[in-house]
Write a protein that holds these residues in place. Structure first.
Motif, PDB file in Angstrom:
ATOM      1  N   MET A 198       2.310   2.608  -9.131  1.00  9.21           N
ATOM      2  CA  MET A 198       2.016   1.658  -8.054  1.00  9.21           C
ATOM      3  C   MET A 198       0.974   0.634  -8.505  1.00  9.21           C
ATOM      4  O   MET A 198       1.124  -0.570  -8.286  1.00  9.21           O
ATOM      5  N   LYS A 199      -0.070   1.107  -9.159  1.00  7.57           N
ATOM      6  CA  LYS A 199      -1.153   0.198  -9.559  1.00  7.57           C
ATOM      7  C   LYS A 199      -0.713  -0.769 -10.653  1.00  7.57           C
ATOM      8  O   LYS A 199      -1.132  -1.920 -10.658  1.00  7.57           O
ATOM      9  N   ARG A 200       0.128  -0.300 -11.558  1.00  8.32           N
ATOM     10  CA  ARG A 200       0.603  -1.203 -12.619  1.00  8.32           C
ATOM     11  C   ARG A 200       1.543  -2.274 -12.054  1.00  8.32           C
ATOM     12  O   ARG A 200       1.785  -3.289 -12.690  1.00  8.32           O
ATOM     13  N   LEU A 201       2.051  -2.037 -10.875  1.00 10.89           N
ATOM     14  CA  LEU A 201       2.880  -3.068 -10.232  1.00 10.89           C
ATOM     15  C   LEU A 201       2.050  -3.906  -9.258  1.00 10.89           C
ATOM     16  O   LEU A 201       2.586  -4.649  -8.443  1.00 10.89           O
ATOM     17  N   VAL A 220      10.010   5.173 -14.327  1.00 11.12           N
ATOM     18  CA  VAL A 220      11.022   5.621 -13.361  1.00 11.12           C
ATOM     19  C   VAL A 220      10.466   5.490 -11.943  1.00 11.12           C
ATOM     20  O   VAL A 220      11.148   4.998 -11.030  1.00 11.12           O
ATOM     21  N   ARG A 221       9.216   5.867 -11.748  1.00 12.04           N
ATOM     22  CA  ARG A 221       8.624   5.764 -10.403  1.00 12.04           C
ATOM     23  C   ARG A 221       8.375   4.309 -10.030  1.00 12.04           C
ATOM     24  O   ARG A 221       8.453   3.932  -8.856  1.00 12.04           O
ATOM     25  N   MET A 222       8.117   3.461 -11.025  1.00 11.13           N
ATOM     26  CA  MET A 222       8.014   2.014 -10.754  1.00 11.13           C
ATOM     27  C   MET A 222       9.352   1.503 -10.213  1.00 11.13           C
ATOM     28  O   MET A 222       9.387   0.734  -9.242  1.00 11.13           O
ATOM     29  N   ALA A 223      10.422   1.922 -10.861  1.00  5.78           N
ATOM     30  CA  ALA A 223      11.756   1.480 -10.435  1.00  5.78           C
ATOM     31  C   ALA A 223      12.024   1.914  -9.001  1.00  5.78           C
ATOM     32  O   ALA A 223      12.541   1.140  -8.189  1.00  5.78           O
ATOM     33  N   ILE A 224      11.635   3.150  -8.667  1.00  4.71           N
ATOM     34  CA  ILE A 224      11.892   3.679  -7.325  1.00  4.71           C
ATOM     35  C   ILE A 224      11.009   2.984  -6.283  1.00  4.71           C
ATOM     36  O   ILE A 224      11.488   2.575  -5.221  1.00  4.71           O
ATOM     37  N   LEU A 267       0.829  -1.190   0.000  1.00  2.00           N
ATOM     38  CA  LEU A 267       0.000   0.000   0.000  1.00  2.00           C
ATOM     39  C   LEU A 267       0.878   1.260   0.000  1.00  2.00           C
ATOM     40  O   LEU A 267       1.771   1.398   0.833  1.00  2.00           O
ATOM     41  N   LEU A 268       0.585   2.144  -0.954  1.00  3.20           N
ATOM     42  CA  LEU A 268       1.304   3.415  -1.046  1.00  3.20           C
ATOM     43  C   LEU A 268       0.417   4.534  -0.503  1.00  3.20           C
ATOM     44  O   LEU A 268      -0.766   4.599  -0.833  1.00  3.20           O
TER      45      LEU A 268
END
Ligand SMILES: [Zn+2]
Lengths: 303, 160
Positions: A65-68, A291-295, A45-46
């Motif tokens: 976040m949701k795509r992950l 990029v935010r997925m990576a982070i 949860l973010l």
């Protein structure tokens, strides 16, 4: 798996190796960012804590976040002002970090993300702290250059408001990790502050007009010139108009020249540029997602 | 000139010497010496000195001030020397040394810094190349550090 960093507060905390690592991780996530899903952050949860509105940044984090496969709770500005009335940021963070696995914070005060990290039980990602830092923006800017240009041969013109633009200041810090040649193009009143010039050393040249160097660069990074910075509207229109990027101007540039902008743009870039291969600003905004997925996956230990 | 006339020798306490001229009051501020202080404190300003031309001196009687606290004085002068006096003898003498972190002494000059709000944290600076850099916002104080020294009541308020 151990994360390379627990929090992401400022670009200065990252080594060149960290930056390159994030860029190549983002590359791996790009296909998922486009139209797919993964479940590596399923069950996580973010918490998006936005103490000032920034729909673009919030949506980008939420999409990532949701795509992950993760979930997101958003506390918007109105909700925050009602719960946080009289409550310190420290207390809000202590409470929220009990609910979520990672916090993204956007706050008008400089240093707020750093403070939040000190009171949080979970990783904190800085989504912009006033005039301070906005490291995920800087990383997506670098990613765009890395993807669409040549990070080992950056010849970049920074155009517009170089005095107040946080985006430009952070980008300069990051570019100093790479061997970038930097040209500064700005109105007299909006020149880059001396402290940043010092950091750049010899790799920087101030030029009067973009036309003079257009054939020598491979990236143009445009920022907005704001009305508020000028004593009167006439002066603003005169100055802003002379820094506008047009299709004609780009005709003298290299074929692979890219034009970047952190968005939203007003009229710094003529809409006729959009259809050219030089226009990279919408893709740049999309690159914020991988990029935010990576982070996100990194701080939550799913690197 | 006979310095003894300006400031009497003390029996026990701390003598802070070679303070840059005119800065003695800031030393008092850093050490938190104010109207609530009970010890005898004497100071002299613009005293001729063979070493640095003119200097200020502060003497605090019957109180041995901790080294950590004294080192904060390096913020206003790197040549400041400390003499710890016991029974009229100097039992320890050292030059102040700027610590690697300065906490709660200097306020951040950036009005938009989170440390200038009611958050439960102290002002905190890291020392980078002899200059103070705010731990929170990154603002660097490159000159006139003394302008930003926090008052005792603010210190108490912040630390509570
Ligand atoms: Zn600060």
């Amino acid at each position: 798996m151990m994360s390379r960093f627990r929090h992401l507060i400022s670009i200065e905390e990252l080594s060149k190796g960290d930056v390159e690592y994030i860029l190549s991780k983002a590359d791996e996530f790009e296909d998922i960012a486009k139209k797919s899903f993964s479940d590596i952050l399923k069950g996580k949860l973010l918490g998006n804590l936005f103490f000032e509105p920034s729909t673009r940044t919030r949506m980008s984090f939420e999409t990532a976040m949701k795509r992950l496969g993760g979930e997101v709770i958003n506390l918007n500005t109105a909700e925050i002002s009602s719960i946080a009335k009289g409550e310190t940021l420290a207390d809000t963070i202590r409470v929220v970090s009990g609910y979520v696995d990672t916090i993204v914070i956007r706050h008008p005060k400089e240093g707020s993300a750093k403070l939040a990290a000190e009171f949080s039980e979970v990783p904190v990602i800085n989504g912009g702290d006033g005039a301070g830092q906005h490291p995920t923006q800087t990383l997506l800017d670098l990613y765009t250059i890395w993807k669409e240009g040549d990070i080992n041969d950056i010849r970049i013109a920074l155009v517009g408001d170089l005095k107040y633009s946080r985006t430009v200041h952070s980008l300069i810090k990051a570019l100093s990790l790479f061997n970038a040649e930097i040209y500064l193009v700005s109105p007299e009143a909006l020149r880059l502050p001396i402290q940043f010039r010092e950091e750049l050393g010899n790799n920087v040249v101030e030029v009067d007009s973009l036309e003079d160097i257009i054939g020598e660069i491979n990236v143009i990074y445009v920022t907005r010139i704001q009305k508020e910075r000028f004593p009167d509207l006439d002066e603003y229109h005169r100055v802003a108009g002379s820094y506008r990027i047009t299709r004609k101007m780009l005709e003298n540039g290299e074929e692979n020249l890219i034009v970047m902008h952190p968005l939203p743009r007003v009229d710094e870039i003529s809409p006729e540029v959009d259809a050219t291969a030089h226009a990279m600003y919408f893709k740049q905004a999309f690159y914020g997602v991988p990029v935010r997925m990576a982070i996100l996956s990194e701080v939550m230990g799913y690197g | 000139m006979d310095k003894g006339l300006l400031i009497q020798k003390i029996k026990d306490g701390t003598v802070i010497d070679h303070i840059p001229p005119g800065k003695a009051l800031f030393v008092l501020k850093i050490l938190g010496i104010d109207e609530n202080t009970r010890e005898i404190v004497s100071f002299a300003m613009n005293v001729p000195s063979s070493k640095i031309g003119i200097k200020d001196i502060v003497k605090v009687e019957n109180r041995v001030i901790g080294e950590e606290e004294l080192n904060k004085i390096a913020l206003i002068g790197r040549d400041v020397t400390i003499n710890i006096v016991q029974n009229y003898d100097v039992v320890k003498k050292f030059k102040v040394k700027l610590p690697s972190e300065v906490i709660g002494v200097v306020k951040c000059p950036n009005p938009s810094c989170i440390s200038n709000t009611s958050e439960p944290v102290s002002y905190r600076f890291v020392v980078v190349d002899g200059r103070l850099k705010c731990h929170y916002c990154g603002k660097i104080i490159s000159k006139d550090v003394e302008k930003w020294i926090v008052k005792e009541d603010v210190k108490r308020e912040k630390i509570k």
